[in-house]
Design an enzyme around this catalytic site. Structure first.
Site, mmCIF file in Angstrom:
data_model
loop_
_atom_site.group_PDB
_atom_site.id
_atom_site.type_symbol
_atom_site.label_atom_id
_atom_site.label_comp_id
_atom_site.label_asym_id
_atom_site.label_seq_id
_atom_site.Cartn_x
_atom_site.Cartn_y
_atom_site.Cartn_z
ATOM 1 N N PRO A 10 73.184 60.614 -2.382
ATOM 2 C CA PRO A 10 72.768 61.615 -3.354
ATOM 3 C C PRO A 10 73.730 62.789 -3.526
ATOM 4 C CG PRO A 10 71.425 61.728 -1.359
ATOM 5 C CD PRO A 10 72.244 60.480 -1.260
ATOM 6 N N ASN A 11 73.811 63.197 -4.770
ATOM 7 C CA ASN A 11 74.594 64.363 -5.210
ATOM 8 C C ASN A 11 76.109 64.152 -5.212
ATOM 9 O OD1 ASN A 11 72.307 66.137 -5.656
ATOM 10 N ND2 ASN A 11 72.051 66.090 -3.447
ATOM 11 N N ARG A 18 80.536 70.473 -7.022
ATOM 12 C CA ARG A 18 79.912 71.007 -5.807
ATOM 13 C C ARG A 18 80.896 71.940 -5.104
ATOM 14 N NH1 ARG A 18 77.052 66.424 -2.326
ATOM 15 N NH2 ARG A 18 75.788 68.200 -1.664
ATOM 16 N N TYR A 23 83.696 70.428 -0.157
ATOM 17 C CA TYR A 23 83.920 69.080 -0.692
ATOM 18 C C TYR A 23 85.237 68.889 -1.434
ATOM 19 C CZ TYR A 23 78.943 69.186 0.393
ATOM 20 O OH TYR A 23 77.732 69.334 1.047
ATOM 21 N N ASN A 74 79.165 57.146 2.474
ATOM 22 C CA ASN A 74 78.837 58.563 2.628
ATOM 23 C C ASN A 74 77.379 58.684 2.209
ATOM 24 O OD1 ASN A 74 78.392 61.284 2.514
ATOM 25 N ND2 ASN A 74 80.339 61.773 1.504
ATOM 26 N N ALA A 77 73.031 63.674 2.053
ATOM 27 C CA ALA A 77 71.982 64.277 2.890
ATOM 28 C C ALA A 77 71.106 63.231 3.585
ATOM 29 C CB ALA A 77 71.121 65.226 2.061
ATOM 30 N N HIS A 80 71.108 62.677 7.442
ATOM 31 C CA HIS A 80 70.408 63.480 8.438
ATOM 32 C C HIS A 80 68.963 63.066 8.675
ATOM 33 C CE1 HIS A 80 74.073 65.657 7.793
ATOM 34 N NE2 HIS A 80 73.741 65.934 6.543
ATOM 35 N N ASP A 87 68.563 51.399 9.206
ATOM 36 C CA ASP A 87 68.143 50.018 9.440
ATOM 37 C C ASP A 87 68.825 49.050 8.469
ATOM 38 O OD1 ASP A 87 66.566 50.857 11.498
ATOM 39 O OD2 ASP A 87 64.657 50.549 10.492
ATOM 40 N N GLU A 98 80.968 55.500 8.528
ATOM 41 C CA GLU A 98 80.334 56.633 7.836
ATOM 42 C C GLU A 98 81.386 57.710 7.568
ATOM 43 O OE1 GLU A 98 76.438 57.976 9.193
ATOM 44 O OE2 GLU A 98 77.256 60.005 9.271
ATOM 45 N N HIS A 100 82.305 61.651 5.707
ATOM 46 C CA HIS A 100 81.870 62.908 5.099
ATOM 47 C C HIS A 100 83.099 63.695 4.683
ATOM 48 C CE1 HIS A 100 77.786 62.165 6.318
ATOM 49 N NE2 HIS A 100 78.261 61.783 7.488
ATOM 50 N N LEU A 101 82.994 64.302 3.534
ATOM 51 C CA LEU A 101 84.095 65.152 3.075
ATOM 52 C C LEU A 101 84.162 66.418 3.914
ATOM 53 C CD1 LEU A 101 82.821 64.440 -0.397
ATOM 54 C CD2 LEU A 101 85.265 64.238 -0.029
ATOM 55 N N SER A 102 82.991 66.990 4.193
ATOM 56 C CA SER A 102 82.935 68.254 4.934
ATOM 57 C C SER A 102 82.798 67.981 6.433
ATOM 58 C CB SER A 102 81.757 69.091 4.446
ATOM 59 O OG SER A 102 80.535 68.470 4.789
ATOM 60 N N ARG A 107 78.667 72.930 10.264
ATOM 61 C CA ARG A 107 77.859 73.564 9.216
ATOM 62 C C ARG A 107 76.455 73.897 9.756
ATOM 63 N NH1 ARG A 107 78.442 70.247 3.808
ATOM 64 N NH2 ARG A 107 77.425 72.146 3.025
ATOM 65 N N ARG A 111 72.598 69.707 9.753
ATOM 66 C CA ARG A 111 73.611 68.730 9.322
ATOM 67 C C ARG A 111 74.345 68.081 10.495
ATOM 68 N NH1 ARG A 111 74.517 69.402 3.576
ATOM 69 N NH2 ARG A 111 74.063 71.566 3.088
HETATM 70 C C1 DQA Z 1 78.213 65.219 2.949
HETATM 71 C C2 DQA Z 1 77.555 66.144 3.983
HETATM 72 C C3 DQA Z 1 76.050 66.156 3.823
HETATM 73 O O1 DQA Z 1 75.464 67.032 4.763
HETATM 74 C C4 DQA Z 1 75.673 66.628 2.436
HETATM 75 O O2 DQA Z 1 74.279 66.589 2.273
HETATM 76 C C5 DQA Z 1 76.382 65.896 1.360
HETATM 77 C C6 DQA Z 1 77.790 65.559 1.546
HETATM 78 C C7 DQA Z 1 79.740 65.303 3.019
HETATM 79 O O3 DQA Z 1 80.389 64.414 2.467
HETATM 80 O O4 DQA Z 1 80.299 66.229 3.579
HETATM 81 O O5 DQA Z 1 75.824 65.651 0.291
HETATM 82 O O6 DQA Z 1 77.828 63.889 3.240
#
Ligand code: DQA
Length: 145
Positions: A10-11, A18, A23, A74, A77, A80, A87, A98, A100-102, A107, A111
């Protein structure tokens, strides 16, 4: 043909809009192009999918994992709190990384936990788009591409 699934939660369709502090400023299409280009070096093809919906991500994994060699995900959210995604990754019975950009460990406290990472062979975070290239290298090493 070695297929790698590149899955965004998501997002992440809003990348580029963002917070760039976390990011960067790359958009999702550009990020996908970058990974696809890099994947050519390993002789594999990247199939991309993004959804804001947990069930759609799970359906996609269930449907596409049987014809793939590995997964880069990725989960956004969902990282978490989605035990269902955990599963689905486990049931896929293949190497998943897995990303993550951040830097999720630096943080907000909520997270810091990833419930999906235990279903993966590794987690790479905090390197913006480079996280994805490192994930690909890790996957390539693991599945001997
Ligand atoms: C994220 C980190 C997550 O906590 C956040 O909800 C995201 C992006 C990252 O790529 O850093 O949507 O997965």
């Amino acid at each position: 043909m070695n297929i790698i699934l590149l899955i965004h939660g998501p997002n992440l369709n809003f990348l580029g809009r963002r917070d760039p502090k976390h990011y960067g400023d790359i958009t999702l299409p550009k990020l996908e192009m970058l990974v696809k280009k890099e994947a050519k070096k390993y002789g594999c093809v990247v199939k991309c999918f993004q959804s804001n919906h947990e069930g759609e991500l799970i359906d996609y994994i269930q449907k596409n994992a049987p014809s793939a060699k590995g997964i880069i995900i990725n989960p956004g959210a969902f990282t978490h709190y989605s035990f269902a995604l955990h599963d689905a990754l486990l049931d896929a019975e293949m190497a998943a990384v897995e990303v993550h950009l951040s830097s999720i460990s630096k943080r907000e406290s909520w997270r810091k936990t990833s419930v999906t990472a235990p279903a993966c062979i590794g987690q790479i975070s905090g390197k913006k788009e480079k996280s994805y290239l490192e994930a690909l290298a890790l996957l390539a090493k693991k599945i001997k591409l």
